[in-house]
Design an enzyme around this catalytic site. Structure first.
Site, mmCIF file in Angstrom:
data_model
loop_
_atom_site.group_PDB
_atom_site.id
_atom_site.type_symbol
_atom_site.label_atom_id
_atom_site.label_comp_id
_atom_site.label_asym_id
_atom_site.label_seq_id
_atom_site.Cartn_x
_atom_site.Cartn_y
_atom_site.Cartn_z
ATOM 1 N N SER A 88 0.828 -1.202 0.000
ATOM 2 C CA SER A 88 0.000 0.000 0.000
ATOM 3 C C SER A 88 0.863 1.253 0.000
ATOM 4 O O SER A 88 1.678 1.451 -0.883
ATOM 5 C CB SER A 88 -0.968 -0.037 1.183
ATOM 6 O OG SER A 88 -1.910 1.006 1.102
ATOM 7 N N ASP A 124 -2.760 6.182 -3.858
ATOM 8 C CA ASP A 124 -1.588 5.534 -3.284
ATOM 9 C C ASP A 124 -1.056 4.463 -4.240
ATOM 10 O O ASP A 124 -1.668 4.190 -5.278
ATOM 11 C CB ASP A 124 -1.900 4.982 -1.888
ATOM 12 C CG ASP A 124 -2.827 3.785 -1.904
ATOM 13 O OD1 ASP A 124 -3.451 3.522 -2.957
ATOM 14 O OD2 ASP A 124 -2.944 3.099 -0.875
ATOM 15 N N ASP A 172 -0.958 1.233 -4.579
ATOM 16 C CA ASP A 172 -1.759 0.107 -5.079
ATOM 17 C C ASP A 172 -3.174 0.524 -5.474
ATOM 18 O O ASP A 172 -4.011 -0.330 -5.770
ATOM 19 C CB ASP A 172 -1.782 -1.047 -4.077
ATOM 20 C CG ASP A 172 -2.610 -0.760 -2.841
ATOM 21 O OD1 ASP A 172 -2.541 0.381 -2.338
ATOM 22 O OD2 ASP A 172 -3.320 -1.667 -2.361
ATOM 23 N N ASP A 218 -5.840 1.863 -3.994
ATOM 24 C CA ASP A 218 -7.079 1.668 -3.247
ATOM 25 C C ASP A 218 -7.445 2.873 -2.375
ATOM 26 O O ASP A 218 -8.603 3.036 -1.997
ATOM 27 C CB ASP A 218 -7.047 0.377 -2.418
ATOM 28 C CG ASP A 218 -5.962 0.348 -1.358
ATOM 29 O OD1 ASP A 218 -5.148 1.291 -1.292
ATOM 30 O OD2 ASP A 218 -5.925 -0.632 -0.582
#
Length: 578
Positions: free
Chosen positions: A146, A305, A307, A309
């Site tokens: 993340s 961010d 990734d 999400d």
């Protein structure tokens, strides 16, 4: 000592690759680092594992990845041939070793004859969730950490509904991982053989298109977007992560033409070299976007961010400056927009439900009440919201309308079962366009919300304590607060204590108790007689302990002062214990 045993195993292993051998040699004279690298296995929790890359059982590397994947493979084996043929979808982000770790996962599963699908290139986490559902796979894995620092990576597991594993199957999976005794001896399949046999299939554009087409359905005012979409100027930065192509494609195909991507942050970069932290919660992550926004006179700035999400939004003010909205503020704006437009169009169901976490602003509950909808709180972590969506889909009790958490995670359509910054980017853009047609910015919209519902304000404080000593310190702090809770805080009496480890809500005034119907979690929440609250929660993914604060007042300045006083008082108590 156990760490020396693990270190010796690794030091003697002939199968270690050259890079790991060199890294092991580099730390061989540092006993403290060696102990932290080998004193345990990197913890595999309910959502998977996350940690620093490097050699050792307590680090992310090809062997700890194999151990996690071997545990997953054994879990799938026990679920039968149908589960094996349904298979596993694997996605990965832009971090160091993400592609390598994805392939290690695929080849470990391949050794068990489990059908596997792997994205040809990096993809955002929510698209992995969508792919699991679309391909009717048994499970999914995404290699990501993340918004953690560059030295981190992780392994997240998803179930066949596209959500992260709920507690019961997660516990079974954890047990399978813990049964793997020697991570250095795990057999993996030959890449060429599993590709030739179609046991490993590479996926990409077909899922991208389906995902993009599906998300068009979340637009509430398509005519407005098609006709006026070019009137709003959007600056977007993926912060060197996975969301550049998915977000720009979705916005452009929906009707937003005036999109400018921050070129310095457009391409994947595992070092995230232009930011101190690739976290849209961090105002500094918007520095380049603000510069671009000022040059383009943009209406909104969007950052995702690594990734894809989580999402951060900044709005242009009437003075031409940019103000970053908090996760709670963005969530409240989205919720009001979604519910108001659905009600106007006559599509707001009577059994609609809004979901948020226990540390998310109470403003969301107030907005939902205004539209006569139920609000349900879950533990922190979007997996719990995903689990509830699945339950309601099965029992028909509620129809999902919106889910969010204060940490910049939002879900508009449940075709995905995790927070989705791609969806959120589209809704934020539509919402900003809608306000602009009224001569307003998102900041004006936020002011309208506060005037309508009252001034709800929240903040967060984190303390980072690394290593084994840090773990002990965090445990001691929680124990101290649990055994010796404060009776007053910033001049207000504590009215309610919620202990999520004991699953108990305690009413101080009369001593009564009630059960909290949520999974066990080492979290404490305190609510004062005037409705202010604070919560103490150790992070599940970082060596941190987090402190959340929330207040509600009728006036802006009163709320600001009250929040500041609450935070100061709580942190004074924290430092007494620590």
């Amino acid at each position: 000592m156990e760490w020396r045993h693990n270190w010796n195993r690794w030091n003697d292993a002939i199968g270690l690759d050259k890079e790991l051998k060199e890294q092991l040699k580099e730390i061989s004279d540092n006993e403290k680092v060696l102990e932290d690298s080998f004193y345990k296995y990197l913890e595999f929790g309910t959502g998977g594992m996350r940690g620093e890359t490097g050699p050792g059982t307590n680090r992310m590397n090809r062997f700890t990845i194999r151990r996690a994947a071997e545990g997953l493979a054994r879990y799938i084996d026990e679920c039968g041939e149908s589960a094996k043929s349904q298979g596993v979808v694997i996605a990965f982000d832009s971090r160091h070793y993400s592609h390598e770790f994805a392939m290690e996962t695929a080849l470990t599963l391949g050794a068990h004859d489990i059908q596997t699908y792997i994205f040809q290139e990096l993809r955002p986490t929510p698209e992995l969730s969508y792919a699991v559902r679309t391909l009717k796979a048994f499970a999914g894995v995404v290699i990501t950490a993340s918004h953690n620092p560059p030295e981190y990576n992780g392994f997240k597991v998803y179930g066949q509904d596209g959500g992260q594993f709920p507690p019961e199957p997660a516990e079974a999976l954890i047990n399978k991982v813990e049964e793997v005794e020697n991570e250095l001896a795990i057999e993996i399949a030959d890449e060429n053989e599993v590709k030739a046999s179609r046991l490993l299939k590479v996926i990409g554009e077909e899922i991208d298109k389906a995902y993009n087409d599906e998300l068009q359905s979340i637009i509430l005012n398509p005519d407005l977007v098609q006709e006026k979409g070019n009137e709003i100027s959007i600056i977007f930065t993926p912060l060197h992560g996975t969301a550049n192509i998915p977000v720009t494609r979705l916005l452009e195909t929906s009707g937003f033409e005036n999109i400018h991507v921050v070129k310095e942050q457009a391409l994947p970069d595992p070092e995230f070299s232009t930011v101190k932290s690739p976290n849209p919660e961090d105002k500094a992550a918007f520095d380049l976007a603000i510069q671009e926004g000022e040059s383009q006179h943009a209406d909104i700035l969007i950052a995702t961010d690594p990734d894809g999400d989580r999402i951060g939004i900044a709005s242009r003010s009437k003075e031409g400056t940019y103000e970053l909205l908090t996760g709670n503020q963005t969530g409240a704006l989205m919720l009001e927009y979604l519910l108001s437009q659905r009600k106007k169009q006559g599509v707001l169901p009577e059994n609609g439900v809004v979901m948020k976490t226990i540390v998310t602003s109470e403003l969301g509950r107030k907005i939902a009440e205004n539209y006569e909808l139920e609000t349900i709180d879950t533990l922190t972590g979007f997996k719990f919201i995903g689990e509830k969506i699945k339950q309601f889909e099965e029992n028909g009790k509620f129809r999902f309308q919106f889910g969010y958490e204060e940490s910049y995670g939002y879900l508009i359509s449940d075709v995905v079962r995790d927070k989705d910054a791609v969806q959120a980017a589209l809704t934020a853009s539509e919402m900003a366009l809608w306000y602009k047609q009224q001569g307003k910015t998102l900041l004006d919209g936020l002011h309208d919300l506060y005037e309508k519902y009252g001034y709800y304000m929240e903040t967060l404080e984190s303390l980072t304590w690394k290593g084994l000593e840090g773990v002990k310190k965090i445990e001691a702090l929680l124990k101290a607060f649990r055994n010796h809770p404060p009776k007053t805080i910033s001049g207000e009496k504590i009215a309610v204590i919620e202990d999520y480890q004991m699953q108990e809500r305690f009413y101080v005034k009369d001593g009564s108790k009630e059960t909290i119907e949520l999974p066990v979690s080492n979290v404490l929440k305190y609510i004062t007689e005037d409705g202010a609250w604070f919560c103490i929660r150790p992070s599940g993914t970082e060596p941190k302990i987090k402190f959340y604060f929330g207040v509600h007042e009728s006036e802006n300045e009163k709320a600001k002062d009250k929040l500041s006083e609450l935070k100061t008082a709580v942190m004074e108590e924290v430092h007494k214990f620590s």
